[in-house]
Motif scaffolding. Structure first.
Motif, PDB file in Angstrom:
ATOM      1  N   LEU A  60     -18.924  93.419 -43.070  1.00 56.22           N
ATOM      2  CA  LEU A  60     -18.006  92.369 -42.657  1.00 56.22           C
ATOM      3  C   LEU A  60     -16.830  92.403 -43.621  1.00 56.22           C
ATOM      4  N   ASP A  61     -15.702  93.009 -43.183  1.00 55.92           N
ATOM      5  CA  ASP A  61     -14.566  93.230 -44.084  1.00 55.92           C
ATOM      6  C   ASP A  61     -13.781  91.960 -44.346  1.00 55.92           C
ATOM      7  N   THR A  62     -13.463  91.242 -43.276  1.00 54.11           N
ATOM      8  CA  THR A  62     -12.614  90.060 -43.399  1.00 54.11           C
ATOM      9  C   THR A  62     -13.044  89.022 -42.376  1.00 54.11           C
ATOM     10  N   ILE A  63     -12.907  87.749 -42.755  1.00 57.34           N
ATOM     11  CA  ILE A  63     -13.185  86.677 -41.804  1.00 57.34           C
ATOM     12  C   ILE A  63     -12.134  85.587 -41.989  1.00 57.34           C
ATOM     13  N   PHE A  64     -11.602  85.086 -40.854  1.00 57.74           N
ATOM     14  CA  PHE A  64     -10.581  84.038 -40.860  1.00 57.74           C
ATOM     15  C   PHE A  64     -11.145  82.804 -40.173  1.00 57.74           C
ATOM     16  N   PHE A  65     -11.019  81.652 -40.831  1.00 51.45           N
ATOM     17  CA  PHE A  65     -11.424  80.378 -40.245  1.00 51.45           C
ATOM     18  C   PHE A  65     -10.161  79.581 -39.925  1.00 51.45           C
ATOM     19  N   HIS A  66      -9.964  79.231 -38.660  1.00 51.95           N
ATOM     20  CA  HIS A  66      -8.831  78.399 -38.248  1.00 51.95           C
ATOM     21  C   HIS A  66      -9.333  76.968 -38.074  1.00 51.95           C
ATOM     22  N   THR A  67      -8.672  76.019 -38.716  1.00 49.03           N
ATOM     23  CA  THR A  67      -9.130  74.633 -38.677  1.00 49.03           C
ATOM     24  C   THR A  67      -8.313  73.807 -37.696  1.00 49.03           C
ATOM     25  N   SER A  68      -8.806  72.609 -37.435  1.00 48.80           N
ATOM     26  CA  SER A  68      -8.114  71.698 -36.516  1.00 48.80           C
ATOM     27  C   SER A  68      -6.799  71.199 -37.082  1.00 48.80           C
ATOM     28  N   LYS A  69      -6.544  71.409 -38.372  1.00 49.73           N
ATOM     29  CA  LYS A  69      -5.271  71.032 -38.997  1.00 49.73           C
ATOM     30  C   LYS A  69      -4.354  72.231 -39.156  1.00 49.73           C
ATOM     31  N   ASN A  70      -4.621  73.260 -38.348  1.00 49.28           N
ATOM     32  CA  ASN A  70      -3.782  74.465 -38.328  1.00 49.28           C
ATOM     33  C   ASN A  70      -3.762  75.213 -39.659  1.00 49.28           C
ATOM     34  N   ARG A  71      -4.796  75.053 -40.430  1.00 46.15           N
ATOM     35  CA  ARG A  71      -4.932  75.857 -41.650  1.00 46.15           C
ATOM     36  C   ARG A  71      -5.719  77.120 -41.326  1.00 46.15           C
ATOM     37  N   ILE A  72      -5.405  78.198 -42.013  1.00 49.54           N
ATOM     38  CA  ILE A  72      -6.146  79.452 -41.872  1.00 49.54           C
ATOM     39  C   ILE A  72      -6.770  79.778 -43.217  1.00 49.54           C
ATOM     40  N   LEU A  73      -8.084  79.830 -43.248  1.00 49.88           N
ATOM     41  CA  LEU A  73      -8.825  80.126 -44.468  1.00 49.88           C
ATOM     42  C   LEU A  73      -9.333  81.554 -44.347  1.00 49.88           C
ATOM     43  N   ALA A  74      -8.872  82.434 -45.228  1.00 46.81           N
ATOM     44  CA  ALA A  74      -9.185  83.858 -45.114  1.00 46.81           C
ATOM     45  C   ALA A  74     -10.056  84.311 -46.275  1.00 46.81           C
ATOM     46  N   CYS A  75     -11.012  85.154 -45.954  1.00 47.95           N
ATOM     47  CA  CYS A  75     -11.871  85.754 -46.969  1.00 47.95           C
ATOM     48  C   CYS A  75     -11.944  87.255 -46.672  1.00 47.95           C
ATOM     49  N   GLY A  76     -11.445  88.074 -47.587  1.00 48.51           N
ATOM     50  CA  GLY A  76     -11.427  89.511 -47.381  1.00 48.51           C
ATOM     51  C   GLY A  76     -10.036  90.081 -47.530  1.00 48.51           C
ATOM     52  N   ARG A  77      -9.917  91.395 -47.401  1.00 44.30           N
ATOM     53  CA  ARG A  77      -8.641  92.071 -47.670  1.00 44.30           C
ATOM     54  C   ARG A  77      -8.078  92.805 -46.460  1.00 44.30           C
ATOM     55  N   ASP A  78      -8.797  92.816 -45.355  1.00 40.74           N
ATOM     56  CA  ASP A  78      -8.362  93.572 -44.177  1.00 40.74           C
ATOM     57  C   ASP A  78      -7.801  92.611 -43.139  1.00 40.74           C
ATOM     58  N   ASN A  79      -6.578  92.876 -42.647  1.00 45.37           N
ATOM     59  CA  ASN A  79      -5.944  91.988 -41.678  1.00 45.37           C
ATOM     60  C   ASN A  79      -6.266  92.336 -40.231  1.00 45.37           C
ATOM     61  N   ARG A  80      -7.031  93.404 -40.017  1.00 48.54           N
ATOM     62  CA  ARG A  80      -7.401  93.763 -38.652  1.00 48.54           C
ATOM     63  C   ARG A  80      -8.450  92.797 -38.100  1.00 48.54           C
ATOM     64  N   ILE A  81      -8.467  92.672 -36.771  1.00 46.14           N
ATOM     65  CA  ILE A  81      -9.405  91.755 -36.117  1.00 46.14           C
ATOM     66  C   ILE A  81     -10.045  92.471 -34.940  1.00 46.14           C
ATOM     67  N   ASN A  82     -11.385  92.435 -34.855  1.00 44.33           N
ATOM     68  CA  ASN A  82     -12.042  93.002 -33.678  1.00 44.33           C
ATOM     69  C   ASN A  82     -13.072  92.066 -33.053  1.00 44.33           C
ATOM     70  N   PHE A  83     -13.247  90.881 -33.631  1.00 42.26           N
ATOM     71  CA  PHE A  83     -14.113  89.869 -33.019  1.00 42.26           C
ATOM     72  C   PHE A  83     -13.434  88.520 -33.138  1.00 42.26           C
TER      73      PHE A  83
END
Length: 386
Positions: free
Chosen positions: A31-54
């Motif tokens: 699991l290279d990177t994971i992004f959490f989008h919140t209801s307050k339009n914040r993006i919480l990112a963990c990891g170094r890869d900006n690609r998305i496949n799920f």
């Protein structure tokens, strides 16, 4: 390289009225990177890869919580393919059928209402509510909520509500923390009872799923192996049986289950002993499983025997849903033994698990056993006498 082996650890704190509504990740071998989008339009990112496949998007009126992930066997290598997040209703959503209830529970001034609702919720629901947000998590420290849940967990054989030993272990830990954090409360009547129950009800099978090899187990027939499980956070190993009848036993003395001053309570019928396990089959092979419980006397001759036979274990598309809970309860007040010249005194408890596959495939395609336990328990009617 050292860079690729370095683990990324991030901590995110959400506001009480902030929820995760969208999840994006990139995964291959790891699991290279994971992004959490919140209801307050914040993006919480963990990891170094900006690609998305799920990508996971909560439906209107819901948010994500209770996250789980693990590895699945992908052939020659293990790929991170298993990721789940429960969708929970938002407290202020007009789409949610229970929105008014959740909004009521979320309001601090109405917290006194939640203890009254506990008896109408399942234990699984209550544990899920604890994971919704910080406010609900704080409810775990309320003894008015924890104590009835603990009693329901410990006396699951009366209500037939619990299906996972993990619930019992979790609530026992909560009770222990509560007792340690509040010594003054721990001296009350309910505190003394909980303290005694949490001590007696602990699992006496050290290697309950093979996590400590075969420590405490004796192989009787066949070659049982320990198999890793990658798709469940709380179940890392299982005992796997083969194409021939595979069995092994676990034995423990009564004075190891009960404190010295309570050993006689089992003989007098004031307490019980519960033996059980989670059992499953592989999705690709039919299997059968058997659980045998015995009470032995001072000569190691069995006095009482109970058995459970699952001649055809259920199969579901999701292997994680295949697990079923099976248990035996030993209560001496329900037993009538013939008189003997020398009184027979129960001294030992023996648990035997056995299984095999029904297709006679070479290898270990038979029944799986996990979360095996041997617990003592004081009867509810006799709690106040101890």
């Amino acid at each position: 390289s050292k860079e690729s082996k370095r683990k990324t650890k991030e901590t995110f704190v959400l506001d009480r009225d902030e929820f995760i509504v969208r999840i994006q990740d990139h995964s291959g071998m790891l699991l290279d990177t994971i992004f959490f989008h919140t209801s307050k339009n914040r993006i919480l990112a963990c990891g170094r890869d900006n690609r998305i496949n799920f990508e996971f998007i909560a439906k209107p009126g819901f948010h994500f919580g209770v996250f789980r992930c693990g590895l699945c066997d992908g052939g020659s290598t293990a790929h991170l393919q298993f990721f789940e997040a429960d969708q929970i209703e938002l407290p202020n959503s007009s789409h949610a059928s229970n929105s008014e209830l959740f909004e009521l529970l979320a309001a601090p001034r109405y917290r006194r209402i939640f203890p009254l609702l506990v008896e109408f919720l399942t234990i699984k629901d209550c544990l899920a509510i604890f994971s919704v947000n910080q406010l609900f998590c704080s409810l775990k420290r309320d003894i008015r909520i924890i104590s009835p849940l603990i009693f329901r967990c410990l006396y699951f054989y009366e209500t037939r509500e619990i299906t996972e030993g993990i619930h019992i272990n979790l609530l026992r830990k909560l009770a222990k923390r509560w007792l340690e954090a509040s010594l003054a409360v721990g001296e009350t009547e309910i505190g003394k009872i909980l303290k005694t129950l949490t001590q007696i009800s602990k699992n006496h099978v050290l290697s309950s799923s093979g996590q400590h090899d075969f420590n405490g187990w004796r192989k009787l027939q066949g070659d049982c192996i320990i198999e890793p499980i990658f798709t469940q956070a709380y179940r890392k190993h299982v005992f796997a049986t083969s194409y021939m009848e595979t069995s092994m036993s676990f034995s423990i003395q009564l004075d190891k289950i009960f404190p010295p001053d309570l050993v006689s309570s089992f003989v007098q019928g004031k307490s019980v002993i519960i033996l059980g396990a989670m059992v499953a089959r592989r999705p690709d092979c039919e299997a059968e499983a058997h659980i045998v419980g015995r009470i032995l006397d001072q000569r190691q001759s069995w006095m009482i025997e109970k058995t459970i036979h699952e001649d055809s274990l259920p199969n579901r598309p999701n292997f994680n849903k295949n697990w079923i809970h099976r248990y035996l309860v030993f209560d001496m007040s329900e037993v009538s033994l013939p008189p003997t010249e020398v009184p027979r005194i129960p001294t030992t408890v023996m648990l035997i698990i056995s299984g095999k596959d029904k297709k006679f495939w070479a290898g270990h395609y038979g029944a799986r056993f996990s979360s095996i336990y041997v617990r003592g328990m004081i009867k509810r009617d006799h709690l106040l006498t101890f």
